[in-house]
Design a protein around this motif. Sequence first.
Motif, PDB file in Angstrom:
ATOM      1  N   GLU A 244       1.807  -7.574  -6.528  1.00  0.00           N
ATOM      2  CA  GLU A 244       3.084  -7.698  -5.804  1.00  0.00           C
ATOM      3  C   GLU A 244       2.925  -7.431  -4.308  1.00  0.00           C
ATOM      4  O   GLU A 244       3.718  -7.912  -3.507  1.00  0.00           O
ATOM      5  CB  GLU A 244       4.119  -6.751  -6.409  1.00  0.00           C
ATOM      6  CG  GLU A 244       4.557  -7.165  -7.806  1.00  0.00           C
ATOM      7  CD  GLU A 244       5.457  -6.139  -8.476  1.00  0.00           C
ATOM      8  OE1 GLU A 244       6.201  -6.539  -9.385  1.00  0.00           O
ATOM      9  OE2 GLU A 244       5.418  -4.947  -8.086  1.00  0.00           O
ATOM     10  N   PHE A 245       1.877  -6.686  -3.941  1.00  0.00           N
ATOM     11  CA  PHE A 245       1.642  -6.459  -2.512  1.00  0.00           C
ATOM     12  C   PHE A 245       1.338  -7.774  -1.802  1.00  0.00           C
ATOM     13  O   PHE A 245       1.679  -7.959  -0.638  1.00  0.00           O
ATOM     14  CB  PHE A 245       0.479  -5.477  -2.316  1.00  0.00           C
ATOM     15  CG  PHE A 245       0.877  -4.042  -2.455  1.00  0.00           C
ATOM     16  CD1 PHE A 245       1.343  -3.324  -1.367  1.00  0.00           C
ATOM     17  CD2 PHE A 245       0.784  -3.393  -3.673  1.00  0.00           C
ATOM     18  CE1 PHE A 245       1.702  -1.994  -1.482  1.00  0.00           C
ATOM     19  CE2 PHE A 245       1.139  -2.069  -3.808  1.00  0.00           C
ATOM     20  CZ  PHE A 245       1.602  -1.359  -2.703  1.00  0.00           C
ATOM     21  N   PHE A 246       0.700  -8.728  -2.494  1.00  0.00           N
ATOM     22  CA  PHE A 246       0.362 -10.014  -1.879  1.00  0.00           C
ATOM     23  C   PHE A 246       1.604 -10.860  -1.617  1.00  0.00           C
ATOM     24  O   PHE A 246       1.570 -11.778  -0.800  1.00  0.00           O
ATOM     25  CB  PHE A 246      -0.626 -10.770  -2.764  1.00  0.00           C
ATOM     26  CG  PHE A 246      -1.965 -10.093  -2.876  1.00  0.00           C
ATOM     27  CD1 PHE A 246      -2.936 -10.264  -1.897  1.00  0.00           C
ATOM     28  CD2 PHE A 246      -2.241  -9.256  -3.947  1.00  0.00           C
ATOM     29  CE1 PHE A 246      -4.167  -9.640  -2.001  1.00  0.00           C
ATOM     30  CE2 PHE A 246      -3.468  -8.624  -4.061  1.00  0.00           C
ATOM     31  CZ  PHE A 246      -4.448  -8.806  -3.083  1.00  0.00           C
ATOM     32  N   ASP A 247       2.696 -10.560  -2.316  1.00  0.00           N
ATOM     33  CA  ASP A 247       3.923 -11.340  -2.133  1.00  0.00           C
ATOM     34  C   ASP A 247       4.555 -11.124  -0.768  1.00  0.00           C
ATOM     35  O   ASP A 247       5.428 -11.893  -0.358  1.00  0.00           O
ATOM     36  CB  ASP A 247       4.938 -11.001  -3.238  1.00  0.00           C
ATOM     37  CG  ASP A 247       4.466 -11.437  -4.611  1.00  0.00           C
ATOM     38  OD1 ASP A 247       3.648 -12.388  -4.678  1.00  0.00           O
ATOM     39  OD2 ASP A 247       4.898 -10.826  -5.620  1.00  0.00           O
ATOM     40  N   ALA A 248       4.128 -10.078  -0.065  1.00  0.00           N
ATOM     41  CA  ALA A 248       4.618  -9.872   1.306  1.00  0.00           C
ATOM     42  C   ALA A 248       4.172 -11.021   2.197  1.00  0.00           C
ATOM     43  O   ALA A 248       4.866 -11.380   3.165  1.00  0.00           O
ATOM     44  CB  ALA A 248       4.116  -8.545   1.858  1.00  0.00           C
ATOM     45  N   ASP A 249       3.016 -11.607   1.911  1.00  0.00           N
ATOM     46  CA  ASP A 249       2.546 -12.834   2.558  1.00  0.00           C
ATOM     47  C   ASP A 249       2.566 -12.726   4.087  1.00  0.00           C
ATOM     48  O   ASP A 249       2.923 -13.680   4.785  1.00  0.00           O
ATOM     49  CB  ASP A 249       3.395 -14.014   2.088  1.00  0.00           C
ATOM     50  CG  ASP A 249       2.740 -15.354   2.357  1.00  0.00           C
ATOM     51  OD1 ASP A 249       1.498 -15.386   2.481  1.00  0.00           O
ATOM     52  OD2 ASP A 249       3.471 -16.361   2.461  1.00  0.00           O
ATOM     53  N   LYS A 250       2.228 -11.533   4.593  1.00  0.00           N
ATOM     54  CA  LYS A 250       2.161 -11.263   6.044  1.00  0.00           C
ATOM     55  C   LYS A 250       3.497 -11.463   6.759  1.00  0.00           C
ATOM     56  O   LYS A 250       3.532 -11.659   7.978  1.00  0.00           O
ATOM     57  CB  LYS A 250       1.098 -12.144   6.694  1.00  0.00           C
ATOM     58  CG  LYS A 250      -0.310 -11.908   6.158  1.00  0.00           C
ATOM     59  CD  LYS A 250      -1.322 -12.798   6.857  1.00  0.00           C
ATOM     60  CE  LYS A 250      -2.719 -12.548   6.294  1.00  0.00           C
ATOM     61  NZ  LYS A 250      -3.753 -13.414   6.950  1.00  0.00           N
ATOM     62  N   LYS A 251       4.587 -11.430   5.982  1.00  0.00           N
ATOM     63  CA  LYS A 251       5.911 -11.606   6.592  1.00  0.00           C
ATOM     64  C   LYS A 251       6.575 -10.273   6.915  1.00  0.00           C
ATOM     65  O   LYS A 251       7.487 -10.209   7.733  1.00  0.00           O
ATOM     66  CB  LYS A 251       6.804 -12.424   5.645  1.00  0.00           C
ATOM     67  CG  LYS A 251       6.295 -13.849   5.459  1.00  0.00           C
ATOM     68  CD  LYS A 251       7.127 -14.610   4.429  1.00  0.00           C
ATOM     69  CE  LYS A 251       6.565 -16.028   4.248  1.00  0.00           C
ATOM     70  NZ  LYS A 251       7.271 -16.773   3.189  1.00  0.00           N
ATOM     71  N   LEU A 252       6.167  -9.217   6.222  1.00  0.00           N
ATOM     72  CA  LEU A 252       6.634  -7.864   6.539  1.00  0.00           C
ATOM     73  C   LEU A 252       5.639  -6.865   5.992  1.00  0.00           C
ATOM     74  O   LEU A 252       4.681  -7.221   5.320  1.00  0.00           O
ATOM     75  CB  LEU A 252       8.040  -7.607   5.981  1.00  0.00           C
ATOM     76  CG  LEU A 252       8.423  -7.898   4.530  1.00  0.00           C
ATOM     77  CD1 LEU A 252       7.533  -7.191   3.525  1.00  0.00           C
ATOM     78  CD2 LEU A 252       9.868  -7.463   4.298  1.00  0.00           C
ATOM     79  N   LEU A 253       5.870  -5.620   6.301  1.00  0.00           N
ATOM     80  CA  LEU A 253       5.035  -4.529   5.822  1.00  0.00           C
ATOM     81  C   LEU A 253       5.692  -3.899   4.607  1.00  0.00           C
ATOM     82  O   LEU A 253       6.884  -3.563   4.654  1.00  0.00           O
ATOM     83  CB  LEU A 253       4.884  -3.492   6.941  1.00  0.00           C
ATOM     84  CG  LEU A 253       3.964  -2.299   6.706  1.00  0.00           C
ATOM     85  CD1 LEU A 253       2.519  -2.748   6.647  1.00  0.00           C
ATOM     86  CD2 LEU A 253       4.164  -1.263   7.800  1.00  0.00           C
ATOM     87  N   ILE A 254       4.970  -3.780   3.502  1.00  0.00           N
ATOM     88  CA  ILE A 254       5.478  -3.042   2.330  1.00  0.00           C
ATOM     89  C   ILE A 254       4.970  -1.598   2.421  1.00  0.00           C
ATOM     90  O   ILE A 254       3.787  -1.382   2.630  1.00  0.00           O
ATOM     91  CB  ILE A 254       4.996  -3.675   1.023  1.00  0.00           C
ATOM     92  CG1 ILE A 254       5.591  -5.063   0.829  1.00  0.00           C
ATOM     93  CG2 ILE A 254       5.357  -2.778  -0.170  1.00  0.00           C
ATOM     94  CD1 ILE A 254       5.070  -5.793  -0.403  1.00  0.00           C
ATOM     95  N   ALA A 255       5.883  -0.645   2.286  1.00  0.00           N
ATOM     96  CA  ALA A 255       5.516   0.773   2.275  1.00  0.00           C
ATOM     97  C   ALA A 255       5.938   1.356   0.944  1.00  0.00           C
ATOM     98  O   ALA A 255       7.105   1.559   0.671  1.00  0.00           O
ATOM     99  CB  ALA A 255       6.187   1.510   3.436  1.00  0.00           C
ATOM    100  N   ASP A 256       4.964   1.613   0.088  1.00  0.00           N
ATOM    101  CA  ASP A 256       5.217   2.137  -1.258  1.00  0.00           C
ATOM    102  C   ASP A 256       4.974   3.649  -1.238  1.00  0.00           C
ATOM    103  O   ASP A 256       3.861   4.090  -1.023  1.00  0.00           O
ATOM    104  CB  ASP A 256       4.262   1.450  -2.250  1.00  0.00           C
ATOM    105  CG  ASP A 256       4.453   1.908  -3.692  1.00  0.00           C
ATOM    106  OD1 ASP A 256       4.551   3.113  -3.920  1.00  0.00           O
ATOM    107  OD2 ASP A 256       4.533   1.029  -4.576  1.00  0.00           O
TER     108      ASP A 256
END
Length: 256
Positions: A244-256
């Motif tokens: 699911e981290f790859f779904d960010a697709d360099k469009k935003l930063l995911i902070a888990d």
Amino acid sequence: FKGLKKFNGKTYVERVVMKAIKHNIALYAIHTNLDHVLNGVNKKIADKLGLINCRILDPKENLLKKLVVFVPTSHIESVKEAMFNAGAGNIGNYSECSYESFGKGSFKPINNANPYIGEKGIRHSEEEYRLETLITSSNESIVVQALLKAHPYEEVAYDLIPLSNNYNEVGAGVIADLSEPQSEMEFLLTLKDKMKVSVIRHTKLLNKKIKKVAICGGSGSFLLQKAIKAGADVFISADFKYHEFFDADKKLLIAD
């Protein structure tokens, strides 16, 4: 917990429920409720981070209705007051919202009617207001009961009209703004400190400023595309799976 069909103490859930029953303790589960109100869990996280302009990320649909009722001029204010006191007429930061237009209604009392005005067997015309206000599915019954109690007519003419408008006070996640833009690492360090966590898993840094922040307490991967569409620079949530981290697709930063 889900519906329980037996109590024999074999699972921790059954043991907890049995103990609660023995001690006359009510179990009131409001997990999703606290997630889906504007001033709930997500707003508290936003407050801890000092964010501003907080609003629902994914507002609920089909929760709003327009209530239209026809009221004689003599009772327009008392009927409005009764409905407002029951929870009608709230739109965002405004309360007691309504619209009224003036006209003339007609009716003929028949059979066992006991009319407030007019006579049996004779068509009567009366100056009335068409009163419109907004209600929700949750307060519909209370508002209608208040309306019927305050209205002078024996038979009250009213309509409930479903609306497709989003209800911006209820829904999943929130999106808010930083008062001043921050670098990604500065924001992550602030997030780590404010939330008192030892580790934050995040996607690759994009080397851009953080201005708009999306939040979903708990497992929020289902809202990732909503956060991207809303223009968030970072999405704060938890329980993201590896792929699911790859779904960010360099469009935003995911902070888990």
